[in-house]
Design a protein around this motif. Sequence first.
Motif, PDB file in Angstrom:
ATOM      1  N   GLN A  38     -29.436 -21.109  58.261  1.00 30.10           N
ATOM      2  CA  GLN A  38     -29.595 -19.655  58.245  1.00 30.10           C
ATOM      3  C   GLN A  38     -28.277 -18.958  57.914  1.00 30.10           C
ATOM      4  O   GLN A  38     -28.243 -17.999  57.140  1.00 30.10           O
ATOM      5  CB  GLN A  38     -30.070 -19.172  59.627  1.00 30.10           C
ATOM      6  CG  GLN A  38     -31.455 -19.654  60.006  1.00 30.10           C
ATOM      7  CD  GLN A  38     -32.542 -18.721  59.502  1.00 30.10           C
ATOM      8  OE1 GLN A  38     -32.270 -17.761  58.793  1.00 30.10           O
ATOM      9  NE2 GLN A  38     -33.786 -19.026  59.864  1.00 30.10           N
ATOM     10  N   ALA A  39     -27.185 -19.442  58.515  1.00 31.34           N
ATOM     11  CA  ALA A  39     -25.896 -18.782  58.313  1.00 31.34           C
ATOM     12  C   ALA A  39     -25.468 -18.867  56.857  1.00 31.34           C
ATOM     13  O   ALA A  39     -25.042 -17.867  56.260  1.00 31.34           O
ATOM     14  CB  ALA A  39     -24.841 -19.403  59.220  1.00 31.34           C
ATOM     15  N   VAL A  40     -25.584 -20.053  56.272  1.00 33.70           N
ATOM     16  CA  VAL A  40     -25.167 -20.219  54.878  1.00 33.70           C
ATOM     17  C   VAL A  40     -26.088 -19.431  53.948  1.00 33.70           C
ATOM     18  O   VAL A  40     -25.629 -18.788  52.999  1.00 33.70           O
ATOM     19  CB  VAL A  40     -25.121 -21.710  54.492  1.00 33.70           C
ATOM     20  CG1 VAL A  40     -24.862 -21.871  53.002  1.00 33.70           C
ATOM     21  CG2 VAL A  40     -24.043 -22.431  55.293  1.00 33.70           C
ATOM     22  N   ALA A  41     -27.376 -19.433  54.236  1.00 33.73           N
ATOM     23  CA  ALA A  41     -28.313 -18.703  53.381  1.00 33.73           C
ATOM     24  C   ALA A  41     -28.041 -17.202  53.431  1.00 33.73           C
ATOM     25  O   ALA A  41     -28.038 -16.526  52.398  1.00 33.73           O
ATOM     26  CB  ALA A  41     -29.752 -19.009  53.810  1.00 33.73           C
ATOM     27  N   LEU A  42     -27.796 -16.673  54.626  1.00 32.05           N
ATOM     28  CA  LEU A  42     -27.501 -15.242  54.745  1.00 32.05           C
ATOM     29  C   LEU A  42     -26.210 -14.893  54.012  1.00 32.05           C
ATOM     30  O   LEU A  42     -26.123 -13.874  53.320  1.00 32.05           O
ATOM     31  CB  LEU A  42     -27.378 -14.843  56.226  1.00 32.05           C
ATOM     32  CG  LEU A  42     -28.694 -14.703  56.998  1.00 32.05           C
ATOM     33  CD1 LEU A  42     -28.428 -14.568  58.496  1.00 32.05           C
ATOM     34  CD2 LEU A  42     -29.479 -13.488  56.491  1.00 32.05           C
TER      35      LEU A  42
END
Lengths: 346, 346
Positions: free
Chosen positions: B303-307
């Motif tokens: 989630q962090a990398v995608a955001l």
Amino acid sequence: MGGRVTLQDVAAAAGVSIKTVSNVVNDFDRVAPETRLRVQGVIDDLGYRPNLSARQLRSGRTGVIALAVPDLAARYFAELATAVIAQARRHAMTVLIEVTDAERSAELAMARGLGSTLIDGVILSPLALSQSDLSGKPGRVPVVLLGERDYAHTFDHVLIDNVAAARDATAHLLATGRKRIAAIGAQSGPSSATAHLRLCGYREAVHTAGAPELAELVAPATHFSPPEGAAAMRRLLALPEPPDAVFCFSDMLALGALRAAHEAGVRVPQDVAVVGFDDTEEGRYGVPSLTSVSPDKPEIARQAVALLADRIESAGSQRKPVRTEVGYELVVRESSAPATETEGTL
Amino acid sequence: MGGRVTLQDVAAAAGVSIKTVSNVVNDFDRVAPETRLRVQGVIDDLGYRPNLSARQLRSGRTGVIALAVPDLAARYFAELATAVIAQARRHAMTVLIEVTDAERSAELAMARGLGSTLIDGVILSPLALSQSDLSGKPGRVPVVLLGERDYAHTFDHVLIDNVAAARDATAHLLATGRKRIAAIGAQSGPSSATAHLRLCGYREAVHTAGAPELAELVAPATHFSPPEGAAAMRRLLALPEPPDAVFCFSDMLALGALRAAHEAGVRVPQDVAVVGFDDTEEGRYGVPSLTSVSPDKPEIARQAVALLADRIESAGSQRKPVRTEVGYELVVRESSAPATETEGTL
């Protein structure tokens, strides 16, 4: 604030000329300390980001070095990375950490200084690279090698004497009265070197003591991980005549071995002594606490960063590669206490 | 080879035009796949490093993101970093790891995207930053926050529900029949938030069960480390009426607590049950194996990398900050087994 902060914004806010801001940004000496401090304060407050291109082109450097390790989840490399970051800070360098997964291609890319156009140099801890991968490849950026593999002297190289360390660990087990010493962590193939050196040291000690040198007592492990240590220990304990001591080639293997012994109802150190390698915090706080070979990690980091910084600063110099051997010690804890002394304390 | 490899060298060796090499380097679509492959091979062989300045100016990006964590030697962050690196690779991004030592100034610098002019974005796991440090500071580069602290919605934020997780861990201990539940890891001051939320969850569970809520059972810890866990456990075991269960706010604290119990001759789980937080490999292979709250680390990283990738790709868009809650589970192991079931197995 809106929009990107410019050199002009900083100059106006600090009440200095654009030239002065530029001098501060580029670390030139001709700025008075109090002015430098004030300008730096404004730069921080406004969040001004100097144009990398200009800076990089001028100095030829980015201030970033890469540390390439096989596996950050392996405790040893996380501790080593922490030590390298601390040392790099003293040289005003930032560390970019690359995880190679011990893949030859990834290690080769790092050895050539590829994979990033951002870095001034590389500290590489290779597992998969062969001798020929590294020979005759003077990198585009300076490279310092870490670890035990004995490559030709193409690069600066910081290492410990693995054969001696493994010999000491095994001799210690023999000195406590153990007779059947097993080893966990043997590997074959191109990624074998660290394991190979440790196996050599183990064999030398066993041979010197005249102890039985049995193939069944040498257990392989593809990765130096707790699951593989546990699996190997289960196989050793299932032997018709199980070992009374085990030298594991890493603390992570040893943690798995301790766990397997516990599950089998085998007492450590009374029934079987265990020694690890790396001296990790988990080993120190293990139950029982783990005897382990302790490489001097801060010194490894210090030497590696200093050698790399020297290469970066003296770009183009023809200094011959340096091979620096760093110390280690065997830290004796509960897991290898003489069987008689500890009888009944668990 | 001598000297820096140029675009011209690559073009000559690959038998293509300089324009084609440039298109490959800059990831333009108009190159036929087989040509791209051949040119990339030559680039790798020659070790050509495209001029960063030109590339960066064109795309406005470096392909590098920073992950700022308080402490890489803390196992949880090493495992998280490994997961973030894996996810970043899928977005063709390199991860620069920054260690903040939980210093407010270092965290603030990362939140502003300072400290490096090389990065496209930052994933920051803050410990020391206050609410006001982060409010009204729209970063120069996109920032995604990790961890439990409940900042105003200034940034994209990936977190787990710490209060609920701590409540579950404590309720589990109560459900196994324990009555006097202690907590290790309480903190005060601006760096208190994670510890504060976990303490809230602990208190809620104790209160709900009508168990005694005694100040003497709540032990502070400045760092979530084995030595501090061991020290706190020793103090708890020295109480006139010691606890029969301990909820530790991290696995590292719990490892220290297990060790202190062992040294005091107190059996886990028979005399005192222990639960940790983070679900580290060391806990899983501990003796006894450690019951622990397991945040979904791969999902946090995903989630962090995608955001962050979304923010980088849609620079200038006014998308509102997203707050994503990721799951966790309580993994029950030996250290909290019901006292009756395990009697006599150690």
